[in-house]
Design an enzyme around this catalytic site. Structure first.
Site, PDB file in Angstrom:
ATOM      1  N   HIS A  95      -3.320  -1.386  -1.440  1.00  8.52           N
ATOM      2  CA  HIS A  95      -2.677  -0.587  -0.393  1.00  8.52           C
ATOM      3  C   HIS A  95      -1.650   0.414  -0.938  1.00  8.52           C
ATOM      4  O   HIS A  95      -0.481   0.401  -0.566  1.00  8.52           O
ATOM      5  CB  HIS A  95      -2.037  -1.496   0.653  1.00  8.52           C
TER       6      HIS A  95
ATOM      7  N   TYR B 140      -8.042 -11.825   7.085  1.00  6.88           N
ATOM      8  CA  TYR B 140      -9.315 -12.078   6.423  1.00  6.88           C
ATOM      9  C   TYR B 140      -9.695 -13.557   6.493  1.00  6.88           C
ATOM     10  O   TYR B 140     -10.871 -13.914   6.448  1.00  6.88           O
ATOM     11  CB  TYR B 140      -9.255 -11.599   4.971  1.00  6.88           C
TER      12      TYR B 140
ATOM     13  N   GLU C 185      -7.963   2.224  12.423  1.00  3.73           N
ATOM     14  CA  GLU C 185      -7.383   3.087  13.449  1.00  3.73           C
ATOM     15  C   GLU C 185      -7.435   4.555  13.044  1.00  3.73           C
ATOM     16  O   GLU C 185      -7.307   4.901  11.863  1.00  3.73           O
ATOM     17  CB  GLU C 185      -5.919   2.721  13.687  1.00  3.73           C
TER      18      GLU C 185
ATOM     19  N   GLN D  70      -6.992  -1.428  -6.273  1.00  7.62           N
ATOM     20  CA  GLN D  70      -7.209  -0.179  -5.550  1.00  7.62           C
ATOM     21  C   GLN D  70      -6.416   0.989  -6.138  1.00  7.62           C
ATOM     22  O   GLN D  70      -6.497   2.105  -5.634  1.00  7.62           O
ATOM     23  CB  GLN D  70      -6.829  -0.366  -4.078  1.00  7.62           C
TER      24      GLN D  70
ATOM     25  N   TYR E 155       3.823   2.761  14.327  1.00  9.96           N
ATOM     26  CA  TYR E 155       2.411   2.519  14.605  1.00  9.96           C
ATOM     27  C   TYR E 155       2.060   1.033  14.664  1.00  9.96           C
ATOM     28  O   TYR E 155       0.897   0.683  14.787  1.00  9.96           O
ATOM     29  CB  TYR E 155       1.549   3.299  13.611  1.00  9.96           C
TER      30      TYR E 155
END
Length: 370
Positions: free
Chosen positions: A148, A262, A241, A86, A251
């Site tokens: 991430h 997963y 979210e 990513q 959070y």
């Protein structure tokens, strides 16, 4: 050459004419979808220049300039991004005082001791090149993981720069007080730490940190009326979210979540808890949100104040109707029409701009149907 003339001179190379537009219906505004460019290599972020140009990042490491139907060659001289999973060249933002400063900000996954970590850079465009490059933030605890990186940008009403870093695929990092992962960070535009950051003075805590317990935020925007920063973040399997950012707030990830692993394993039995900021909206199953923008233009008056979110997994554009900080309605647009939507922005012209995530990614524009 002035910064303005340099940008104008650089937008010169390949002409890309918009193709015929298709018309779509929505609950409040019918719109046309116009394709502006169709050969971007996994585009990730975009930002508007005050002269009408648009900067577009490509995950593979290129920064492009689009203006008046023209898409430039990659801009030379930008910082090197390591594309892995990513990671790569990610978001781009233009300084709120760009006409005076010329600063442009980039986020990327950069190499260092231990592997990769999220970095924030700034530089200027001069004579078609990236110049005056300097690093403002370099994540300390790098790993070889390709997941991430977070990396979305937003400026608050005092022009301070917010950026996200995900948990880097190691969920417990988001609750470790000493870690930079799993957080929203806030810095001044020169990379220094604001004097009122919430964790200043806490021994061992990153001074740039503004929140903690964020899994991987890939959408961030400032509310046009309140000035408050909002984000959305990827859940695991379920539990994406939308959150309102508050200084020093936790959070919850991974101690509370609306999703499961997963593998199907339970991550937490709790969806809420004491000392944890609850989301204002949750998607179960996941849509894999990426990119977000509040609508505040004149082209679509019925969309005023709505929040637009792109979706990768669900391949659609979500419109959320808001009442203060409550979501009171959701409409799903362009489902399976354009592919994975990576970024969403509202232009100075009041049109909505999209980037699609593929090797032949597209720049699209939503315009009023009539």
């Amino acid at each position: 050459m002035s910064l303005r003339l340099a940008v104008l001179a650089f937008a010169s190379i390949f002409v890309l004419q918009p193709v015929a537009a298709e018309t779509y219906s929505s609950e409040q505004n019918d719109f046309r979808l116009v394709e502006l460019a169709d050969d971007l290599e996994r585009p990730w972020g975009m930002a508007f220049l005050p002269d009408g140009g648009m900067l577009i990042t490509e995950q593979a490491g290129q920064l492009r300039l689009y203006r008046d139907g023209r898409l430039s060659d990659p801009i030379p001289g930008i910082p090197e991004a390591e594309e892995r999973g990513q990671g790569g060249l990610l978001d781009v933002a233009v300084d709120p005082d760009y006409a005076e400063t010329g600063w442009i900000y980039l986020s990327l996954s950069g190499q260092g001791e231990g592997g990769l970590g999220t970095q924030v850079w700034r530089g200027r465009l001069e004579d078609g090149r990236w110049t005056d490059s300097e690093i403002l933030f370099d994540m300390k605890d790098k790993t070889r993981a390709g997941r991430h990186f977070g990396s979305r940008f937003a400026f608050d009403s005092e022009s301070r720069l917010y950026f996200s870093i995900g948990d880097r695929g190691a969920m417990d990092r988001a609750q470790d007080p000493a870690d930079e992962a799993g957080r929203i960070h806030r810095i001044e535009r020169d990379g220094t730490v604001p004097s009122d950051n919430p964790y200043l003075g806490d021994a061992g805590t990153p001074p740039t940190a503004y929140t903690r317990g964020n899994r991987n935020a890939q959408g961030m925007a400032r509310h046009p009326d309140t000035g408050v920063i909002w984000i959305h973040e990827h859940g695991p399997r379920g539990g994406d979210e939308v959150n309102v950012i508050r200084a020093g707030a936790n959070y919850g990830w991974p101690e509370v979540t609306h999703g499961i692993d997963y593998s199907g394993a339970v991550i937490s039995e709790r969806e809420s808890g004491p000392g944890v900021e609850d989301p204002v909206h949750v998607w179960v199953p996941s849509i894999a949100p990426s990119g977000m923008a509040f609508y505040s233009g004149a082209a679509f008056p019925e969309w005023q104040g709505d929040l637009f979110v792109g979706a990768l997994r669900s391949r659609l554009l979500v419109r959320l109707e808001l009442d203060g900080e409550q979501v009171i309605g959701e409409e799903r647009l362009l489902e399976d029409e354009v592919g994975r939507i990576r970024d969403v922005r509202v232009g100075p012209d009041g049109f909505v701009y999209l980037l699609t995530d593929s090797n032949d990614g597209r720049l699209l524009r939503l315009e009023p149907a009539s």
